[in-house]
Design an enzyme around this catalytic site. Structure first.
Site, PDB file in Angstrom:
ATOM      1  N   HIS A  13       0.800  -2.114  -9.791  1.00 38.40           N
ATOM      2  CA  HIS A  13      -0.144  -3.340  -9.638  1.00 38.40           C
ATOM      3  C   HIS A  13       0.996  -3.837 -10.100  1.00 38.40           C
ATOM      4  O   HIS A  13       1.265  -3.809 -11.597  1.00 38.40           O
ATOM      5  CB  HIS A  13      -1.067  -4.823  -9.786  1.00 38.40           C
ATOM      6  CG  HIS A  13      -1.634  -3.551  -8.702  1.00 38.40           C
ATOM      7  ND1 HIS A  13      -3.073  -3.908  -8.939  1.00 38.40           N
ATOM      8  CD2 HIS A  13      -1.375  -3.908  -7.254  1.00 38.40           C
ATOM      9  CE1 HIS A  13      -4.028  -3.678  -7.592  1.00 38.40           C
ATOM     10  NE2 HIS A  13      -2.778  -3.517  -6.544  1.00 38.40           N
ATOM     11  N   CYS A  14       2.253  -5.162  -9.785  1.00 37.48           N
ATOM     12  CA  CYS A  14       3.355  -5.949 -10.979  1.00 37.48           C
ATOM     13  C   CYS A  14       2.748  -7.142 -11.325  1.00 37.48           C
ATOM     14  O   CYS A  14       2.128  -8.060 -10.685  1.00 37.48           O
ATOM     15  CB  CYS A  14       4.395  -5.732 -10.109  1.00 37.48           C
ATOM     16  SG  CYS A  14       5.830  -6.534 -10.682  1.00 37.48           S
ATOM     17  N   CYS A  71      10.137  -2.146 -10.197  1.00 38.71           N
ATOM     18  CA  CYS A  71       9.479  -1.541  -9.110  1.00 38.71           C
ATOM     19  C   CYS A  71      10.386  -0.544  -8.225  1.00 38.71           C
ATOM     20  O   CYS A  71       9.677   0.141  -7.713  1.00 38.71           O
ATOM     21  CB  CYS A  71       8.525  -2.442  -8.444  1.00 38.71           C
ATOM     22  SG  CYS A  71       6.908  -2.588  -9.219  1.00 38.71           S
ATOM     23  N   GLU A  94       1.070  -0.604  -0.011  1.00 36.22           N
ATOM     24  CA  GLU A  94       0.102   0.020   0.306  1.00 36.22           C
ATOM     25  C   GLU A  94       0.791   1.611  -0.229  1.00 36.22           C
ATOM     26  O   GLU A  94       0.901   1.834  -0.567  1.00 36.22           O
ATOM     27  CB  GLU A  94      -1.129   0.203   0.877  1.00 36.22           C
ATOM     28  CG  GLU A  94      -2.214  -1.214   1.243  1.00 36.22           C
ATOM     29  CD  GLU A  94      -3.274  -1.498   0.254  1.00 36.22           C
ATOM     30  OE1 GLU A  94      -3.147   0.123  -1.286  1.00 36.22           O
ATOM     31  OE2 GLU A  94      -3.307  -2.104  -0.606  1.00 36.22           O
TER      32      GLU A  94
END
Length: 183
Positions: A146-147, A174, A137
């Site tokens: 989102h990955c 990321c 979060e």
């Protein structure tokens, strides 16, 4: 810069879990000059209007707004609410958490992260799950989406199985995005 952990308490939140989340977030985010502080507990009595008695859950967006309000009052760089209330959003059966990068705020619900919810007994499991969801979060707060990598902490958790499978860290892609966003 400061990330505030904001306990939004319905019944009880274990201080040890809050401290583990704080420590993990600070260990990671200190490289970006953030420290992490646990704020005093706040009751959710003013959020009971968001309770759906049929579902026996609270609408998560109102918890997110409460976190944003406290973040602003305390002058925090980011706010992460931790609640023991079970949350949902429209169109979803439940949510582990919710974030808004524009508000620099997020909320994590411990309700469905607790091993007892699934008939499990492992005491460390809640700590691991809570850290993963907090990292996830806060990643959203700082602009991560989102990955697709199921081991990355930014992978979407459709169930507790997904949360248990993914790691506590950001994948290289990321992490590089996060570095660009925070520098």
């Amino acid at each position: 810069m400061k990330i505030g952990l904001i306990p939004l308490v319905m019944k009880e939140i274990d201080g040890g879990i809050l401290e583990e989340i704080r420590k993990h977030l600070e260990d990671f985010y200190s490289q970006f000059d953030f420290n992490v502080e646990i704020l005093p507990e706040t009751t959710i009595k003013d959020l009971f209007f968001s309770y759906n008695s049929t579902r026996r859950q609270f609408l998560g967006r109102f918890f997110l707004m409460k976190v944003a309000e406290i973040k602003g009052l305390k002058g925090l760089s980011a706010g992460l609410g931790i609640t023991d209330a079970d949350l949902y959003e429209e169109g979803m059966n439940f949510i582990f958490g919710l974030a808004n990068p524009y508000l620099k705020s997020a909320i994590v619900s411990l309700a469905r992260l607790k091993p007892t919810f699934y008939g499990e007994r492992d005491g460390n499991l809640l700590k691991e799950r809570a850290i993963k969801e907090a990292m996830h979060e806060i990643g959203h707060v700082f602009g991560l989406g989102h990955c697709l990598n199921p081991r990355c902490v930014m992978h979407f958790s459709n169930s507790i199985i997904d949360t248990d499978y993914k790691g506590k860290d950001y994948c290289e892609k990321c992490l590089n995005t996060l570095k660009r966003n925070l520098r």
